[in-house]
Design an enzyme around this catalytic site. Structure first.
Site, mmCIF file in Angstrom:
data_model
loop_
_atom_site.group_PDB
_atom_site.id
_atom_site.type_symbol
_atom_site.label_atom_id
_atom_site.label_comp_id
_atom_site.label_asym_id
_atom_site.label_seq_id
_atom_site.Cartn_x
_atom_site.Cartn_y
_atom_site.Cartn_z
ATOM 1 N N HIS A 37 35.915 68.341 117.891
ATOM 2 C CA HIS A 37 36.039 67.563 116.653
ATOM 3 C C HIS A 37 34.964 66.464 116.615
ATOM 4 O O HIS A 37 34.393 66.167 115.568
ATOM 5 C CB HIS A 37 37.408 66.892 116.564
ATOM 6 C CG HIS A 37 38.579 67.840 116.593
ATOM 7 N ND1 HIS A 37 39.434 67.930 117.664
ATOM 8 C CD2 HIS A 37 39.040 68.718 115.674
ATOM 9 C CE1 HIS A 37 40.376 68.827 117.407
ATOM 10 N NE2 HIS A 37 40.164 69.328 116.214
ATOM 11 N N ASP A 151 36.360 78.456 114.902
ATOM 12 C CA ASP A 151 37.279 79.178 114.013
ATOM 13 C C ASP A 151 36.407 79.962 113.018
ATOM 14 O O ASP A 151 36.241 79.565 111.864
ATOM 15 C CB ASP A 151 38.204 78.179 113.313
ATOM 16 C CG ASP A 151 39.041 77.412 114.311
ATOM 17 O OD1 ASP A 151 40.125 77.885 114.654
ATOM 18 O OD2 ASP A 151 38.587 76.346 114.781
HETATM 19 P P1 AMP Z 1 41.690 71.971 114.227
HETATM 20 O O1 AMP Z 1 42.061 70.548 114.435
HETATM 21 O O2 AMP Z 1 41.930 72.852 115.410
HETATM 22 O O3 AMP Z 1 42.216 72.535 112.926
HETATM 23 O O4 AMP Z 1 40.113 71.985 114.063
HETATM 24 C C1 AMP Z 1 39.488 71.175 113.098
HETATM 25 C C2 AMP Z 1 38.032 71.537 113.026
HETATM 26 O O5 AMP Z 1 37.430 71.356 114.303
HETATM 27 C C3 AMP Z 1 37.796 73.007 112.629
HETATM 28 O O6 AMP Z 1 36.694 73.068 111.754
HETATM 29 C C4 AMP Z 1 37.490 73.645 113.951
HETATM 30 O O7 AMP Z 1 36.689 74.810 113.837
HETATM 31 C C5 AMP Z 1 36.734 72.531 114.658
HETATM 32 N N1 AMP Z 1 36.754 72.743 116.095
HETATM 33 C C6 AMP Z 1 37.845 72.866 116.893
HETATM 34 N N2 AMP Z 1 37.472 73.116 118.158
HETATM 35 C C7 AMP Z 1 36.111 73.158 118.164
HETATM 36 C C8 AMP Z 1 35.120 73.394 119.155
HETATM 37 N N3 AMP Z 1 35.442 73.637 120.416
HETATM 38 N N4 AMP Z 1 33.830 73.354 118.781
HETATM 39 C C9 AMP Z 1 33.471 73.120 117.491
HETATM 40 N N5 AMP Z 1 34.360 72.891 116.510
HETATM 41 C C10 AMP Z 1 35.653 72.915 116.843
#
Ligand code: AMP
Length: 282
Positions: A37, A151
């Protein structure tokens, strides 16, 4: 770091900034922020004058037997991380603020891919994602929104929604951030025991081995998939799916096909009870 929980307050806060010509970036998250994030927030604060980090655990994208109840929640730590990476505001609405009449009756769904890959194992998931992301776009009127390639299907569907529905927003894809071991960073890694975390390296190692095979000339889809599957299985993981998909359309290539275009390997696997996803572009 100002934490805003009401939609009207966010709109009132952003309107004068927009009038002054400030470029507004949006980083949608479900909280439990980590380095993945942080990278999105870094990209936004480098490109935009104002960065809104939304923290909203969106119930309508979780299935009944999924991990909504145990998902980690820590808003104050999230706000601190957002601030350290140049975030301007955290938008953390309650469920009743976002869905005052209960589950929304108007939903955005993709007709082509919602039943594939993660969508086929998580019915309704992408409808929930697209609907909340559309709401966040309309609430923030951001100029740019940042999504992680971790994702992969999600960012693909969001880009498609933006094109199909003419949202006046630019989508930026941010590369996957990994732990030094290679494991893709995820809020769900917290569910893993130390041993499972080690075994889960079977995913990223399998993807790297598949990429090496591809770079050495392997073009058969099933052979590429099997390299990843075997790496996961030999580490005690359970494969949910390993598919080779076109980067342009996200359509799956047939197992017997020869890879002749830019593709991505998409993976979901369980280690213990924890479901992890990962991918690599070839
Ligand atoms: P989430 O909180 O899991 O819904 O993720 C929020 C955003 O952070 C989404 O756009 C995810 O794709 C991105 N994200 C989560 N983990 C990663 C990672 N390891 N590398 C890059 N972006 C990430």
């Amino acid at each position: 770091m100002k934490i805003i929980s009401s939609i009207s307050e966010l709109r009132e806060t952003l309107a004068p900034l927009r009038k002054q010509g400030k470029k507004i970036g949006l980083v949608p998250t479900m909280g439990a922020l980590h380095e993945g994030h942080a990278s999105l927030i870094d990209h936004s604060s480098a490109e935009c004058d104002v960065t809104v980090v939304s923290v909203f655990l969106n119930p309508i994208q979780f299935g009944k037997n999924e991990d909504l109840d145990k998902y980690p929640r820590r808003l104050q730590a999230d706000a601190k991380l957002a601030e350290e990476h140049g975030g301007t505001f955290v938008f953390a609405p309650s469920v009743s603020e976002m869905y005052p009449n209960g589950d929304p009756l108007t939903l955005i769904r993709d007709e082509s891919l919602e039943g594939l890959y993660c969508g086929s194992y998580r019915p309704g998931h992408f409808r929930g994602v697209l609907t909340v992301v559309a709401k966040l776009f309309l609430i923030s009127c951001a100029d740019v929104a940042f999504f992680g390639e971790k994702d992969y299907q999600q960012v693909f569907l969001i880009e498609q929604m933006v094109r199909d529905l003419n949202f006046p927003i630019k989508i930026v894809r941010v590369p996957i951030v990994r732990e030094p071991s290679g494991l893709a960073r995820s809020s769900r890694n917290e569910y893993l025991t130390a041993e499972e975390k080690n075994l889960a390296l079977g995913i990223s190692r399998g993807l790297l081995a598949a990429k090496s095979a591809f770079d050495a000339g392997e073009r058969n889809v099933d052979n590429i998939r099997n390299i990843v599957k075997q790496s996961i299985a030999s580490n005690g993981g359970t494969v949910q799916y390993v598919e080779v998909a076109s980067q342009a359309t996200l359509a799956a290539l047939d197992g017997s096909a020869t890879i002749g275009e830019k593709v991505v390997i998409l993976v979901a696997a369980f280690f213990g009870t924890t479901r992890l996803i990962d991918n690599i572009e070839l």
